[in-house]
Design a protein around this motif. Structure first.
Motif, PDB file in Angstrom:
ATOM      1  N   GLY A  33     -12.106  16.090 -28.446  1.00 31.33           N
ATOM      2  CA  GLY A  33     -11.340  15.129 -27.675  1.00 31.33           C
ATOM      3  C   GLY A  33     -11.346  13.772 -28.353  1.00 31.33           C
ATOM      4  O   GLY A  33     -11.669  13.654 -29.546  1.00 31.33           O
ATOM      5  N   TYR A  34     -11.034  12.746 -27.563  1.00 32.00           N
ATOM      6  CA  TYR A  34     -10.915  11.393 -28.109  1.00 32.00           C
ATOM      7  C   TYR A  34     -11.823  10.428 -27.362  1.00 32.00           C
ATOM      8  O   TYR A  34     -11.941  10.492 -26.137  1.00 32.00           O
ATOM      9  N   VAL A  35     -12.457   9.526 -28.113  1.00 29.85           N
ATOM     10  CA  VAL A  35     -13.328   8.486 -27.564  1.00 29.85           C
ATOM     11  C   VAL A  35     -12.894   7.158 -28.184  1.00 29.85           C
ATOM     12  O   VAL A  35     -12.590   7.094 -29.386  1.00 29.85           O
ATOM     13  N   ALA A  36     -12.865   6.112 -27.342  1.00 29.38           N
ATOM     14  CA  ALA A  36     -12.498   4.792 -27.839  1.00 29.38           C
ATOM     15  C   ALA A  36     -13.437   4.376 -28.966  1.00 29.38           C
ATOM     16  O   ALA A  36     -14.659   4.586 -28.890  1.00 29.38           O
ATOM     17  N   LYS A  37     -12.883   3.816 -30.035  1.00 25.54           N
ATOM     18  CA  LYS A  37     -13.690   3.439 -31.189  1.00 25.54           C
ATOM     19  C   LYS A  37     -14.778   2.444 -30.814  1.00 25.54           C
ATOM     20  O   LYS A  37     -15.879   2.466 -31.386  1.00 25.54           O
ATOM     21  N   SER A  38     -14.482   1.589 -29.826  1.00 24.88           N
ATOM     22  CA  SER A  38     -15.467   0.585 -29.417  1.00 24.88           C
ATOM     23  C   SER A  38     -16.690   1.210 -28.778  1.00 24.88           C
ATOM     24  O   SER A  38     -17.729   0.556 -28.659  1.00 24.88           O
ATOM     25  N   ALA A  39     -16.585   2.460 -28.381  1.00 24.81           N
ATOM     26  CA  ALA A  39     -17.698   3.127 -27.704  1.00 24.81           C
ATOM     27  C   ALA A  39     -18.535   3.976 -28.653  1.00 24.81           C
ATOM     28  O   ALA A  39     -19.438   4.692 -28.224  1.00 24.81           O
ATOM     29  N   VAL A  40     -18.245   3.907 -29.955  1.00 25.32           N
ATOM     30  CA  VAL A  40     -18.913   4.789 -30.917  1.00 25.32           C
ATOM     31  C   VAL A  40     -19.593   3.963 -32.001  1.00 25.32           C
ATOM     32  O   VAL A  40     -19.025   2.994 -32.522  1.00 25.32           O
ATOM     33  N   TRP A  66     -13.703  13.686 -36.559  1.00 25.71           N
ATOM     34  CA  TRP A  66     -12.734  14.469 -37.322  1.00 25.71           C
ATOM     35  C   TRP A  66     -11.462  13.697 -37.631  1.00 25.71           C
ATOM     36  O   TRP A  66     -10.539  14.241 -38.219  1.00 25.71           O
ATOM     37  N   GLY A  67     -11.390  12.420 -37.190  1.00 26.85           N
ATOM     38  CA  GLY A  67     -10.200  11.633 -37.481  1.00 26.85           C
ATOM     39  C   GLY A  67     -10.133  10.430 -36.569  1.00 26.85           C
ATOM     40  O   GLY A  67     -10.998  10.228 -35.707  1.00 26.85           O
ATOM     41  N   GLU A  68      -9.119   9.608 -36.729  1.00 27.58           N
ATOM     42  CA  GLU A  68      -8.931   8.460 -35.854  1.00 27.58           C
ATOM     43  C   GLU A  68      -7.453   8.220 -35.630  1.00 27.58           C
ATOM     44  O   GLU A  68      -6.606   8.578 -36.459  1.00 27.58           O
TER      45      GLU A  68
END
Length: 575
Positions: free
Chosen positions: A223-230, A206-208
């Motif tokens: 919630g939020y997840v590190a971009k490197s993990a996605v 839904w955003g960054e």
């Protein structure tokens, strides 16, 4: 005696200071490292103010749903639905009868709370789940919302979160690229953990924000997840509403509408005296009027007039007025039952008399009835379209007059009706305190521009209303020394006769775009701003300048035969 400086002691003090600095740096670096590299292991389970919290586009809405049968039955608060569908939400609730009305461009659905039956375009249909009211909140079943507006939902049993999606909504998907990735409450490793996500877990993005994606897990939690993990996936599109073929209101391609109103008071006109009306392709006889507050109509319709018009290749868009009675109008517009009563009668009359359209002329209406009038037109238009009928509506130029202008929501109505006739006349009305033109060209042009620019009505929907009458103004000194002004409306032939009898010489008035005459009679000053071939041609050219759908003239009885070929040539010619 000489005192020696204790060098060794001083050296030891400086070394100690350096040692303390080293310890401070190490400790500070450790603290900095802990602040930046050591994640929080605090667990956080989100708590919501409502049961079955509703989310939309990655945000909580503040509302809760009613969920039953393991998520098979989901009902949304009516207020939320209205917010989701926008400021002109086609969802209405009438508390007195507990009626719910849903409208689209081609459908009108009506049902009541606690009822499993509904009507769709006046035909009975069954619902799987009923609307219901709890305390002051009305909840709508999802089934009709999905069918009419394409709304969709996901229900996550583990969190009881309901996520709503709009029709044809674009959603970026992704998945977890490594094990034990944390969904955190904020975009930082120091934020509490909302949920641990396994490798391959599906996500909606839904955003960054600064190296983090704002995501929604299959549990419904945000919630939020590190971009490197996605790992980014496809952009998915939710299902869209299947739209029927749009209603085509005007099939005479390349030809503008040239309508004239037929004013019918006590009886219909003598057909043998109507003349040819060269170029007129639509007539609108004033046949139907509101008779009582329950929505009963009176009729002056005449089959022979319809046959005459059809024989001349003209369509018939019969006019329906509110009898200009504000109190009766308030009650008739207030309920679904009375509105539908009016609509049913109009459809029946249209079938009986083989009409091609209905022209709505509601005037002298309280501003408080603005929304009810829009609702009436929203309910009427799909049902008339279903019968192949064109829906047009008469509106005044914009002004601050409550009863004649302020009640008209031109922007909302322009999205519903096929055509909007702007009655660009009575710049100076019958009881005006000063004499002046009924419709000067600059005033008319400004009236058109305001509706196009301020209300966003498409130019091809707008029909320029033009007067075929003028007013004879009488100015005479009153007893108090002030000028007393009065007027009466007359037609074109009456003006020509007056000019001949009094041997007057009209002068062209550039400021109004009309010819002007004045004379003295019985000690009073008489003034006339004329309507003739010159002014009619100028109005037609104004309609072409703004690419309007055509013109509508009030009223046929004021005409003179010479104006019809002039109007037709100016209106239909190409540059």
């Amino acid at each position: 005696m000489r005192v020696q400086t204790p060098r060794k002691k001083q050296k030891r003090g400086f070394g100690g200071f350096l040692f303390l600095c080293f310890i401070g740096v190490v400790a500070g670096g450790g603290y900095w490292g802990w602040q930046h590299y050591v994640p929080s292991f605090e667990q956080l389970t989100p708590v919501f103010d409502t049961a079955n919290p509703l989310f939309y586009q990655g945000e909580p809405t503040g509302y809760g749903a009613l969920v039953a049968q393991g998520g098979k039955s989901v009902k949304l608060p009516l207020k939320l639905v209205q917010e989701l569908l926008g400021p002109d939400a086609p969802v209405r609730y009438e508390e007195e009868s507990e009626s719910i009305i849903l409208t689209t461009s081609n459908s009108v659905m009506h049902f009541k709370t606690d009822a499993l039956t509904a009507t769709m375009n006046q035909q009975k249909v069954d619902l799987s789940f009923a609307a219901e009211k709890q305390e002051d909140t009305v909840y709508l079943p999802f089934e009709p919302l999905q069918e009419l507006y394409g709304l969709q939902f996901d229900y996550a049993p583990s969190s009881s979160i309901v996520t709503i999606h709009a029709a044809a909504e674009l959603i970026q998907t992704g998945s977890v690229a490594k094990q034990e990735t944390e969904l955190r409450s904020q975009p930082t490793i120091k934020a509490p953990i909302v949920e641990s996500l396994q490798i391959g877990a599906k996500l909606r993005l839904w955003g960054e924000e600064e190296g983090w994606y704002k995501v929604q897990a299959s549990s419904g939690y945000i919630g939020y997840v590190a971009k490197s993990a996605v790992v980014l996936g496809a952009i998915e599109t939710t299902a869209s509403v299947e739209e029927p073929e749009p209603f085509v209101a005007w099939k005479l391609y390349g030809q503008r509408i040239n309508l004239t109103w037929e004013a019918v008071y006590s009886r219909n006109p003598d057909l043998e005296k109507l003349g040819e009306l060269e170029g007129v392709n639509v007539v609108s006889p004033t046949w139907f009027a509101l008779k009582d507050a329950k929505g009963q109509l009176s009729s002056k319709a005449d089959k022979s007039y319809v046959n005459w018009a059809h024989g001349k290749g003209m369509q018939v868009w019969a006019l329906f007025s509110n009898s200009f009675d504000p109190d009766m109008t308030t009650t008739a517009l207030a309920s679904y039952e009375s509105r539908q009563n009016m609509i049913r009668q109009l459809i029946a009359y249209a079938q009986i008399y083989k009409l091609q359209g209905i022209n709505i002329d509601f005037e002298n209406v309280y501003t408080k009835d603005k929304e009810n009038l829009v609702q009436f037109v929203r309910e009427m238009t799909p049902l008339l379209h279903e019968q192949g009928l064109v829906v047009s509506m008469d509106v005044t130029p914009k002004s601050n007059s409550e009863m004649w202008s302020a009640f008209i929501d031109r922007a909302a109505l322009g999205k519903v009706v096929d055509f909007m006739m702007v009655m660009a006349y009575d710049e100076h009305w019958a009881s005006s305190p000063v004499a002046g033109s009924v419709a000067s060209l600059p005033w008319v042009e400004q009236s058109v521009k305001r509706i196009l620019e301020e209300d966003g009505v498409p130019s091809r929907k707008l029909i320029l209303g033009i007067p075929l009458y003028t007013r004879v103004w009488t100015e005479q000194a009153g007893e108090d020394g002030k000028t007393k002004v009065s007027s009466k409306a007359i037609g074109m032939e009456a003006v020509d006769k007056l000019i001949g009898e009094k041997q007057l010489q009209p002068e062209f008035n550039a400021s109004t775009g009309q010819h002007y005459i004045e004379y003295q009679e019985d000690g009073a000053r008489k003034r006339i701003w004329m309507e003739n071939e010159v002014s009619i041609k100028a109005r037609a050219e104004l309609a072409k300048k703004y690419d309007l759908g055509g013109v509508a003239s009030w009223a046929r009885v004021f005409q003179k035969p010479a104006i019809w070929p002039v109007l037709d040539e100016a209106l239909q010619s190409r540059p």
